[in-house]
Design an enzyme around this catalytic site. Sequence first.
Site, PDB file in Angstrom:
ATOM      1  NE  ARG A   1      -8.760  -7.419   3.547  1.00 16.72           N
ATOM      2  CZ  ARG A   1      -7.751  -6.573   3.531  1.00 16.72           C
ATOM      3  NH1 ARG A   1      -7.585  -5.761   2.509  1.00 16.72           N
ATOM      4  NH2 ARG A   1      -6.899  -6.514   4.524  1.00 16.72           N
ATOM      5  CB  VAL A   2     -13.285  -3.130   2.778  1.00 17.20           C
ATOM      6  CG1 VAL A   2     -12.741  -1.742   3.071  1.00 17.20           C
ATOM      7  CG2 VAL A   2     -14.225  -3.110   1.580  1.00 17.20           C
ATOM      8  N   GLY A   3      -9.967  -3.449   3.386  1.00 17.77           N
ATOM      9  CA  GLY A   3      -8.909  -3.351   4.395  1.00 17.77           C
ATOM     10  C   GLY A   3      -8.981  -2.063   5.185  1.00 17.77           C
ATOM     11  CG  ASP A   4      -5.284  -0.704   6.732  1.00 19.91           C
ATOM     12  OD1 ASP A   4      -5.186  -1.645   5.913  1.00 19.91           O
ATOM     13  OD2 ASP A   4      -4.395   0.158   6.877  1.00 19.91           O
TER      14      ASP A   4
ATOM     15  CB  THR B   1       1.698  -0.185   4.815  1.00 20.70           C
ATOM     16  OG1 THR B   1       1.760  -1.172   3.774  1.00 20.70           O
ATOM     17  CG2 THR B   1       2.977  -0.263   5.630  1.00 20.70           C
ATOM     18  N   GLY B   2       0.242  -2.834   5.553  1.00 19.89           N
ATOM     19  CA  GLY B   2       0.298  -4.184   6.112  1.00 19.89           C
ATOM     20  C   GLY B   2      -1.084  -4.790   6.247  1.00 19.89           C
TER      21      GLY B   2
ATOM     22  N   GLY C   1      -4.434  -5.296   6.946  1.00 16.40           N
ATOM     23  CA  GLY C   1      -5.434  -4.319   7.342  1.00 16.40           C
ATOM     24  C   GLY C   1      -6.254  -4.713   8.551  1.00 16.40           C
TER      25      GLY C   1
ATOM     26  CB  THR D   1      -0.825   0.017   1.299  1.00 17.72           C
ATOM     27  OG1 THR D   1      -1.757  -1.046   1.233  1.00 17.72           O
ATOM     28  CG2 THR D   1      -1.537   1.324   1.524  1.00 17.72           C
TER      29      THR D   1
HETATM   30  C1  SD4 Z   1      -4.942  -3.827   3.279  1.00 15.54           C
HETATM   31  N1  SD4 Z   1      -3.270  -2.446   4.310  1.00 15.54           N
HETATM   32  O1  SD4 Z   1      -5.787  -3.887   2.399  1.00 15.54           O
HETATM   33  C2  SD4 Z   1      -3.822  -2.864   3.054  1.00 15.54           C
HETATM   34  C3  SD4 Z   1      -2.895  -3.458   2.082  1.00 15.54           C
HETATM   35  C4  SD4 Z   1      -1.646  -3.864   2.561  1.00 15.54           C
HETATM   36  O2  SD4 Z   1      -0.428  -5.814   3.037  1.00 15.54           O
HETATM   37  O3  SD4 Z   1      -0.886  -3.014   3.012  1.00 15.54           O
HETATM   38  N2  SD4 Z   1      -1.450  -5.178   2.505  1.00 15.54           N
HETATM   39  O4  SD4 Z   1      -4.963  -4.523   4.298  1.00 15.54           O
END
Ligand code: SD4
Length: 331
Positions: free
Chosen positions: A218-221, A241-242, A244, A190
């Site tokens: 699916r929706v992330g952060d 990032t990471g 979510g 991200t």
């Molecule tokens: C998510 N944080 O959709 C975002 C994408 C990401 O490792 O950084 N994925 O969870």
Amino acid sequence: MTSRRTFLKSSILSSSLLLPGVVKKGANLLSRQKQSEKTYKPLIVSTWNHGLEANEKAWEVLHQTGSILDAVEEGVKVTEADPASRTVGLYGFPDREGIVTLDASIMKGNGDCGSVCFVRQVKHPITLARRVMEKTPHVMLAGEGARQFAIAEGFPLEEEVLHPESEKDYKEWLKEAEYRPVINIENHDTIGMVGLDAYGNLAGSCTTSGLAFKMHGRVGDSPIIGAGLYVDNEAGAATATGMGETIIKICGSFLVVELMRNGRSPQEACEEAIARLIDKNRDNIENMQAGFIAINKDGEYGGYAVHPGFNYAVKHEGGNELEDAKSSFKE
Ligand code: SD4
């Protein structure tokens, strides 16, 4: 003899008299400068190594328009449009059904914000998020509603064709169709960007294609204000990032900003938020990466992650450098 400076000043003043619009703009600028005598050192920080290129664009736009909001939008658009990115924009990895769905959010230091999630076919979801902020009474539009809004706003819709690299990996993944997170996927994930302008205005942006091979819907952060992004002119700005799900559970970016409000430096705030994140996600934390970056108005910045491997790009007057974030878990 009239000096160049006096000439410029008198030209601006006389043209201002001719153009009411210019008078207004000039007056606003002057009163703004008067109000805040303090000047700030512009700073732009963004996640991962793709942040270097995005920062350059953001810096250029900041100097062209003076707007930190324009800067953080245009900066991350570089990554959204990059065919090499498998994690941001329409060239990214698809979900389990083979469909690319995008999430993005944008926020100003005065609290204005906008976001889109689970949106298809839009090349620049960050611009659509800004449009939601500026042209609707809402903060967030999802899925087909977001796509319809994009059409109404004249955004061109892209064909739904996977990038050959994304398609290859998706076909490979289908053989087992087993979902498991991959830490630091490709070492660029991200893109989240936070910035400060010379007037002390903060802004931030965050955009992603989300987790590779996620469940459809699916929706992330990243599009959730407070989770993937939070900005407050009174306290600071943070983005994430990471994985979510781990970030949403602790309202991550909001937490980082609140910690800064309570006196922590950006670095301390990121570290404390990661400690909380680890505490609330103990089950599978060894397989889950998450990271935060943050800035404050004193020009301080910080970044921290659960695992090694996270880096972020820092742009200021003197340069644009990639920094390795420290992490709770070591190699
Ligand atoms: C998510 N944080 O959709 C975002 C994408 C990401 O490792 O950084 N994925 O969870």
